[in-house]
Design a protein around this motif. Structure first.
Motif, PDB file in Angstrom:
ATOM      1  N   LEU A 149       8.376  10.047  -6.032  1.00  0.00           N
ATOM      2  CA  LEU A 149       7.598  10.379  -4.848  1.00  0.00           C
ATOM      3  C   LEU A 149       7.512   9.133  -3.956  1.00  0.00           C
ATOM      4  O   LEU A 149       7.495   9.221  -2.733  1.00  0.00           O
ATOM      5  CB  LEU A 149       6.190  10.824  -5.272  1.00  0.00           C
TER       6      LEU A 149
ATOM      7  N   PHE B 190      -1.254  17.868  -7.182  1.00  0.00           N
ATOM      8  CA  PHE B 190      -0.005  17.736  -6.428  1.00  0.00           C
ATOM      9  C   PHE B 190       0.968  16.786  -7.136  1.00  0.00           C
ATOM     10  O   PHE B 190       2.137  17.110  -7.328  1.00  0.00           O
ATOM     11  CB  PHE B 190      -0.275  17.243  -5.001  1.00  0.00           C
ATOM     12  N   ILE B 191       0.462  15.645  -7.528  1.00  0.00           N
ATOM     13  CA  ILE B 191       1.341  14.650  -8.163  1.00  0.00           C
ATOM     14  C   ILE B 191       1.901  15.182  -9.485  1.00  0.00           C
ATOM     15  O   ILE B 191       3.093  15.041  -9.770  1.00  0.00           O
ATOM     16  CB  ILE B 191       0.597  13.306  -8.358  1.00  0.00           C
ATOM     17  N   VAL B 192       1.053  15.844 -10.253  1.00  0.00           N
ATOM     18  CA  VAL B 192       1.524  16.381 -11.538  1.00  0.00           C
ATOM     19  C   VAL B 192       2.566  17.474 -11.315  1.00  0.00           C
ATOM     20  O   VAL B 192       3.627  17.473 -11.952  1.00  0.00           O
ATOM     21  CB  VAL B 192       0.332  16.904 -12.375  1.00  0.00           C
TER      22      VAL B 192
ATOM     23  N   SER C  70       8.455  10.235 -10.693  1.00  0.00           N
ATOM     24  CA  SER C  70       9.100  11.384 -10.065  1.00  0.00           C
ATOM     25  C   SER C  70       9.673  11.003  -8.703  1.00  0.00           C
ATOM     26  O   SER C  70      10.060  11.852  -7.934  1.00  0.00           O
ATOM     27  CB  SER C  70       8.126  12.545  -9.953  1.00  0.00           C
TER      28      SER C  70
ATOM     29  N   ILE D 150       2.977   8.782 -12.633  1.00  0.00           N
ATOM     30  CA  ILE D 150       3.750  10.020 -12.513  1.00  0.00           C
ATOM     31  C   ILE D 150       4.426  10.060 -11.139  1.00  0.00           C
ATOM     32  O   ILE D 150       5.607  10.392 -11.023  1.00  0.00           O
ATOM     33  CB  ILE D 150       2.855  11.269 -12.714  1.00  0.00           C
ATOM     34  N   ALA D 151       3.664   9.685 -10.114  1.00  0.00           N
ATOM     35  CA  ALA D 151       4.229   9.656  -8.757  1.00  0.00           C
ATOM     36  C   ALA D 151       5.422   8.714  -8.682  1.00  0.00           C
ATOM     37  O   ALA D 151       6.431   9.012  -8.044  1.00  0.00           O
ATOM     38  CB  ALA D 151       3.163   9.224  -7.753  1.00  0.00           C
TER      39      ALA D 151
ATOM     40  N   VAL E 102      -2.014   8.617 -13.279  1.00  0.00           N
ATOM     41  CA  VAL E 102      -1.575   9.603 -12.286  1.00  0.00           C
ATOM     42  C   VAL E 102      -0.513   8.998 -11.360  1.00  0.00           C
ATOM     43  O   VAL E 102       0.526   9.609 -11.079  1.00  0.00           O
ATOM     44  CB  VAL E 102      -2.782  10.114 -11.462  1.00  0.00           C
TER      45      VAL E 102
ATOM     46  N   ILE F   9      -4.935  15.833  -4.982  1.00  0.00           N
ATOM     47  CA  ILE F   9      -3.975  14.741  -5.179  1.00  0.00           C
ATOM     48  C   ILE F   9      -3.443  14.750  -6.613  1.00  0.00           C
ATOM     49  O   ILE F   9      -2.233  14.683  -6.846  1.00  0.00           O
ATOM     50  CB  ILE F   9      -4.613  13.371  -4.841  1.00  0.00           C
ATOM     51  N   VAL F  10      -4.359  14.891  -7.567  1.00  0.00           N
ATOM     52  CA  VAL F  10      -3.935  14.866  -8.973  1.00  0.00           C
ATOM     53  C   VAL F  10      -2.986  16.026  -9.265  1.00  0.00           C
ATOM     54  O   VAL F  10      -1.891  15.834  -9.809  1.00  0.00           O
ATOM     55  CB  VAL F  10      -5.160  14.922  -9.919  1.00  0.00           C
TER      56      VAL F  10
ATOM     57  N   PHE G  22      -7.134   6.125 -15.627  1.00  0.00           N
ATOM     58  CA  PHE G  22      -6.769   7.474 -15.187  1.00  0.00           C
ATOM     59  C   PHE G  22      -5.883   7.417 -13.947  1.00  0.00           C
ATOM     60  O   PHE G  22      -4.809   8.017 -13.906  1.00  0.00           O
ATOM     61  CB  PHE G  22      -8.036   8.289 -14.894  1.00  0.00           C
ATOM     62  N   TRP G  23      -6.298   6.677 -12.923  1.00  0.00           N
ATOM     63  CA  TRP G  23      -5.513   6.626 -11.684  1.00  0.00           C
ATOM     64  C   TRP G  23      -4.189   5.910 -11.882  1.00  0.00           C
ATOM     65  O   TRP G  23      -3.181   6.273 -11.282  1.00  0.00           O
ATOM     66  CB  TRP G  23      -6.314   5.994 -10.548  1.00  0.00           C
TER      67      TRP G  23
ATOM     68  N   PHE H 276       4.436  17.943  -8.667  1.00  0.00           N
ATOM     69  CA  PHE H 276       5.627  17.316  -8.089  1.00  0.00           C
ATOM     70  C   PHE H 276       6.485  16.700  -9.195  1.00  0.00           C
ATOM     71  O   PHE H 276       7.702  16.888  -9.232  1.00  0.00           O
ATOM     72  CB  PHE H 276       5.209  16.238  -7.080  1.00  0.00           C
ATOM     73  N   GLY H 277       5.827  16.013 -10.108  1.00  0.00           N
ATOM     74  CA  GLY H 277       6.534  15.407 -11.233  1.00  0.00           C
ATOM     75  C   GLY H 277       7.199  16.464 -12.097  1.00  0.00           C
ATOM     76  O   GLY H 277       8.371  16.328 -12.475  1.00  0.00           O
TER      77      GLY H 277
END
Lengths: 199, 172
Positions: free
Chosen positions: A63, B15-17, A61, A57-58, A54, B12-13, A50-51, B19-20
């Motif tokens: 980030l 925000f990241i989603v 994108s 995605i960061a 996530v 956090i989850v 899961f992490w 942001f993406g």
């Protein structure tokens, strides 16, 4: 290194079991340990994946790029020897960002690139310069936003709130990081190769 | 403090989603890709994790940790350090898999939500596999000398461990 550690662990187990008369338990534990390992890997898989998802995605994108840029000024001050070495600094900040986000797969190759770039401009042959020491110390005391392996282990062990230790982990990590940075700076101070090396 | 903890993960989850999504990334595809990568890296560490879990389970069953804890408890008590987490402190700088095996053993013995379990979690989370990182990074550029790296890094690890003990002791 693991080769030695593992051998020592097994020999120590045998010796301690002989001393404390727990050979029966020891012999049962070899099987139960293997069984436990498989169960643990399976029950950790969910949280870890899961992490990883996530944080991907960061990464996608960009980030990570934004965070790297934000870190640039701080890192330049921490390793002034390499402040003008753009490629090294880019790899350093990308590595630190990957560590913060727990992107283990990305962090190590970036770190190796950073080391190679710093090595090119270092006048020392077989020793790291102060910037390289600082970089490795930053890595060994890295702050992680979500310590996912630990959360996964807590979850697997039946914790009611696997993440409720987060704020403590951050606090302790930041303090560890500060101690490492200050120590690295102080210990490098009076040595001959501490002077700025560029140009 | 607890409120922060409850909000952190969802914030956090999300925000990241978001942001993406704002950056026009296919977030679901990215997520799936990451899951695949995570599964891959879990499988690649599984053999060493298994070896060390077997080792640590045997070490635990052999009574080694009890012998160690008994021998060092006077010293630990003198400085107020929970002796039960000592094996983790010894393993942590050397091997990641080994320290996770010890952490899991501590959870089995004392419970993940006990003071000892929580202290051990924070300790493991705030420190790194120092010797491993040093070996990988200096090895990659062929450096044999480490100068002040080891003392500085170990000081950081010790600070992390002591802070972990203090955090859990004072804030619960």
């Amino acid at each position: 290194m693991l080769n030695i550690v593992w051998t020592v662990i097994l020999v120590l187990s045998f010796l301690s079991a002989a001393v404390s008369g727990r050979m029966t338990e020891l012999s049962a534990s070899a099987v139960s340990g293997a069984d436990k390992a498989v169960k643990l890997v399976v029950s950790m898989a969910g949280t870890m994946c899961f992490w990883s998802g996530v944080m991907k995605i960061a990464e996608k994108s960009r980030l990570t790029d934004i965070m790297s840029k934000a870190m640039y000024p701080v890192l330049k001050r921490l390793m002034p020897e390499h402040r003008d070495n753009a490629r090294a600094m880019a790899a350093v900040s990308a590595n630190i960002t990957a560590n913060i986000l727990g992107l283990g797969n990305a962090a190590t190759p970036l770190g190796i690139t950073a080391m190679k770039e710093m090595k090119k401009s270092s006048p020392l042959k077989d020793a790291p310069d102060n910037g390289m020491v600082m970089f490795v110390v930053l890595n060994t005391a890295s702050v992680q936003l979500i310590p996912s392996t630990i959360a996964a282990l807590r979850q697997a062990a039946g914790s009611v709130q696997p993440y409720d230790i987060l704020t403590y982990v951050w606090t302790a990590s930041v303090l560890a990081l500060l101690a490492g940075v200050i120590a690295a700076k102080l210990m490098s101070g009076r040595r001959p190769y501490s002077k700025t090396i560029r140009g | 403090m607890e409120q922060i903890g409850i909000y952190t993960v969802p914030v956090i989850v999300v925000f990241i989603v978001l942001f993406g999504a704002a950056r026009k990334v296919n977030v679901f595809e990215g997520f799936c890709e990451g899951v695949k990568e995570g599964a891959g890296s879990l499988i690649s560490v599984a053999p060493s994790l298994m070896g060390l879990i077997v080792g640590v389970t045997m070490l635990s069953a052999s009574g080694f940790f009890d012998i160690l804890t008994d021998a060092l408890s006077p010293a630990c008590e003198a400085v107020g350090f929970p002796c039960e987490v000592l094996p983790l402190g010894l393993m942590r700088p050397v091997t990641g898999s080994g320290s996770f095996a010890v952490l899991s053993d501590i959870f089995d013995k004392y419970g993940a939500d006990s003071v000892i379990g929580r202290t051990a979690s924070v300790m493991a989370g705030s420190t790194e596999t120092t010797f491993y990182a040093i070996a990988v990074y200096y090895g990659s550029v062929g450096l044999k000398k480490t100068r002040h790296t080891i003392p500085a890094a170990l000081l950081a690890d010790m600070t992390g461990m002591v802070s972990a003990v203090l955090c859990v002791r004072f804030f619960g």
